[in-house]
Design an enzyme around this catalytic site. Sequence first.
Site, PDB file in Angstrom:
ATOM      1  N   GLU A 113       0.842  -1.197   0.000  1.00  0.00           N
ATOM      2  CA  GLU A 113       0.000   0.000   0.000  1.00  0.00           C
ATOM      3  C   GLU A 113       0.875   1.243   0.000  1.00  0.00           C
ATOM      4  O   GLU A 113       1.995   1.228   0.524  1.00  0.00           O
ATOM      5  CB  GLU A 113      -0.893   0.019   1.253  1.00  0.00           C
ATOM      6  CG  GLU A 113      -1.760  -1.203   1.397  1.00  0.00           C
ATOM      7  CD  GLU A 113      -2.387  -1.319   2.784  1.00  0.00           C
ATOM      8  OE1 GLU A 113      -3.299  -2.129   2.933  1.00  0.00           O
ATOM      9  OE2 GLU A 113      -1.943  -0.608   3.714  1.00  0.00           O
ATOM     10  N   ASP A 117       1.361  10.532   3.548  1.00  0.00           N
ATOM     11  CA  ASP A 117       2.008  11.483   4.454  1.00  0.00           C
ATOM     12  C   ASP A 117       0.937  12.399   5.031  1.00  0.00           C
ATOM     13  O   ASP A 117       0.682  13.497   4.533  1.00  0.00           O
ATOM     14  CB  ASP A 117       3.063  12.294   3.691  1.00  0.00           C
ATOM     15  CG  ASP A 117       3.982  13.057   4.632  1.00  0.00           C
ATOM     16  OD1 ASP A 117       3.992  12.742   5.829  1.00  0.00           O
ATOM     17  OD2 ASP A 117       4.694  13.957   4.165  1.00  0.00           O
ATOM     18  N   TYR A 225      -7.522   2.133   5.613  1.00  0.00           N
ATOM     19  CA  TYR A 225      -6.685   1.021   5.160  1.00  0.00           C
ATOM     20  C   TYR A 225      -6.552  -0.138   6.138  1.00  0.00           C
ATOM     21  O   TYR A 225      -5.838  -1.098   5.847  1.00  0.00           O
ATOM     22  CB  TYR A 225      -5.283   1.513   4.799  1.00  0.00           C
ATOM     23  CG  TYR A 225      -4.607   2.358   5.872  1.00  0.00           C
ATOM     24  CD1 TYR A 225      -4.185   1.801   7.073  1.00  0.00           C
ATOM     25  CD2 TYR A 225      -4.379   3.713   5.668  1.00  0.00           C
ATOM     26  CE1 TYR A 225      -3.570   2.562   8.041  1.00  0.00           C
ATOM     27  CE2 TYR A 225      -3.762   4.487   6.627  1.00  0.00           C
ATOM     28  CZ  TYR A 225      -3.353   3.906   7.815  1.00  0.00           C
ATOM     29  OH  TYR A 225      -2.752   4.663   8.771  1.00  0.00           O
ATOM     30  N   LYS A 314      10.646   3.603   3.226  1.00  0.00           N
ATOM     31  CA  LYS A 314      10.477   5.053   3.080  1.00  0.00           C
ATOM     32  C   LYS A 314      11.413   5.597   2.007  1.00  0.00           C
ATOM     33  O   LYS A 314      12.605   5.257   1.964  1.00  0.00           O
ATOM     34  CB  LYS A 314      10.723   5.750   4.420  1.00  0.00           C
ATOM     35  CG  LYS A 314       9.732   5.311   5.501  1.00  0.00           C
ATOM     36  CD  LYS A 314       9.818   6.148   6.739  1.00  0.00           C
ATOM     37  CE  LYS A 314       9.145   7.481   6.553  1.00  0.00           C
ATOM     38  NZ  LYS A 314       9.044   8.247   7.812  1.00  0.00           N
ATOM     39  N   CYS A 411       9.100  50.339  -2.917  1.00  0.00           N
ATOM     40  CA  CYS A 411       8.799  51.764  -2.700  1.00  0.00           C
ATOM     41  C   CYS A 411       9.862  52.481  -1.874  1.00  0.00           C
ATOM     42  O   CYS A 411       9.710  53.673  -1.573  1.00  0.00           O
ATOM     43  CB  CYS A 411       7.428  51.930  -2.044  1.00  0.00           C
ATOM     44  SG  CYS A 411       7.370  51.356  -0.329  1.00  0.00           S
ATOM     45  N   CYS A 432       2.696  51.764  -1.434  1.00  0.00           N
ATOM     46  CA  CYS A 432       3.538  50.715  -2.006  1.00  0.00           C
ATOM     47  C   CYS A 432       2.738  49.966  -3.067  1.00  0.00           C
ATOM     48  O   CYS A 432       1.731  49.314  -2.737  1.00  0.00           O
ATOM     49  CB  CYS A 432       3.995  49.769  -0.902  1.00  0.00           C
ATOM     50  SG  CYS A 432       5.152  48.498  -1.444  1.00  0.00           S
TER      51      CYS A 432
END
Length: 674
Positions: A113, A117, A225, A314, A411, A432
């Site tokens: 699977e 993250d 899962y 990983k 500016c 600005c």
Amino acid sequence: MSPAEAAIRIEELTAELNEYNYQYYVLANPSISDYDFDQKLKELEELERLFPQFLDADSPTQKVGGDITQRFNTVRHRWPMLSLSNTYSEQELRDFDARVRRAIGDDFEYVCELKFDGLSISLTYENGVLKRAVTRGDGVQGDDVTANVRTIKKIPNRLRTEGYPELFEIRGEIFMHRPAFQRLNNERIENGEMAYANPRNFAAGTIKLQDSAEVARRPLDCFLYFLNADNRNRLFKNHWESLEAVKSWGFHVCEHTALCANIDEALAFIAKWEKERHDLSYDIDGIVIKVNDYGQQEELGFTAKSPRWSISYKYKAEQVETVFQSVSYQVGRTGAVTPVANLKPVLLAGTTVKRASLHNANEIARLDLREGDTVFVEKGGEIIPKVMGVNMLKRSPDALPIVYPLSCPECSTLLVRKAGEAVHYCPNDEGCPPQIVGRMQHFISRKAMDIEGMGDETIETFYRQGLLRNIIDIYALQDKQDILIGLERFGQKSIDNMLAGIEKSKEKPFEKVLFALGIRYVGETVARKLALHFKNIDVLAAASKAEIEMVHEIGERIAESVTEYFANDIHREQIERLKQHGLKLAVEEKVTKRLGDALEGKSFVISGVFEQFSREELTAIIESHGGKLLSSISGKLDYLVAGDKMGPSKLAKAEKLRIPIISEKELLQLIANN
């Protein structure tokens, strides 16, 4: 290494890893890569193996995650949420396979699977109804975040099919898709709020919010899962069968899952997704491998913190070297000045990278970045590439350090940096150009005034033509049609649509107008809270910093920003002109249907988080029975309706004034008794 040296090193590693765990699991703000964390953890495990006399039951090697946050009720897991052993090596995967074969023979399969993250979650269902959602926490107990999880569209609150156990638990991962993360993070930056580093942090931060209405507005997703149930082995022979079943019950199961006959097929699956993971709309950091058969899982058993029948491989975050060429400084609509590294183009994670985030002056100093440096750039779970470090071996001896500018690059106004803040700001908000244009673009945006027929390019064009200098000028365009029709690419139909959109925007409620003003740190949720509390712009403008801080979940930084905004004479003049144009700068009070007079003549303040009702619902209940809501605690108050996590200052003041403090249940009883 001597025992004395080992003891010192074990103590150092333990302190480091506990701090990293706290940052990852509780603060949702990791400060170390997964790979570096795992290497430190392996070093600690090896030292504890060689010097068992120093093994502590509270060691990070004996724990699954971090501590429990104090803002939610803590719930004990019915089945502990163990972590998986990690590896970055093909050889270690083959060693795992060999251990499995020694224990159960050669007749078994693996399920592979994607390793999402995100934030691990455990969902409990009774008779097909979602009863509880709990975070991983420390593996034994976690935070009850049920109210927030109920808002996630992919998680069913009630199952529509049959065949599921009376009581079961299903585990999964809550995450945020990258495009949604990019959009929401940009909004945070534009609002002057701290940006999240990656989608995982944003998802974790969202699920820990106290306001479930705000959670509902953020598009979280969830893959499920793993099934747990008392009679699971009688229902299904293996994990693959259970996945097929939970899909049929209505759960969101990732389609990228494979049944593998041996470790070579599993390794091929790993190799495939190492190449293709960047094509997904969400982040994965590896692959999980599980022995499929439940009976074989039981035979293999568990270690103190992880199953022996599963392991995760990983992926290392992709990192490349390239040459740092220069720094550009971008000025946002709130005046925040953000440094960006301009790089020699390099291929990273399937895309050509030319720019990378440097965040702020602190980050430039931490990197000790110098002109012409060769830098390490990493994408990993982050959308915008980040400069991770400098290759000192390739630094020129005469390389000059980066000097952060003292004045605004747009500016030339002197920049300011408040104590405790990492960001430099240009204070020239009315002069600005990027701030002026950005503020008008924010004003017309979909979540603010939602002016149809106007877009960011239109604002930029009108600014260059001198037609717009501030948000007030938007409502004066009606009188400039003769100029508009003479502009290139502006026909009569598009002008009519735009003017109609401007007129229609006057119907937007006060909270939308308040958000549209672009006050630093005042996002949608804060604007709504301020509007509901103060009712109109004049009361809010006259409120002191202390009075604004009394609003639920409004902190010192927001209160200071709001008072500074309204202390500016230019802003006050703009507010008056918006009133003249007919914008709604007060809450339109809804007529409350009167249900009785049980609370007639009584005054109430509501504070805290409630189990049965929202604060808005409690307000409606009180007003519909004749009660009156006050904004602050004083000697005139009859009752304080207190929920969980109420501010200590309010509680102390109520106790000092001997004001009765009641719960939501006691409020309902008070109504019933009268």
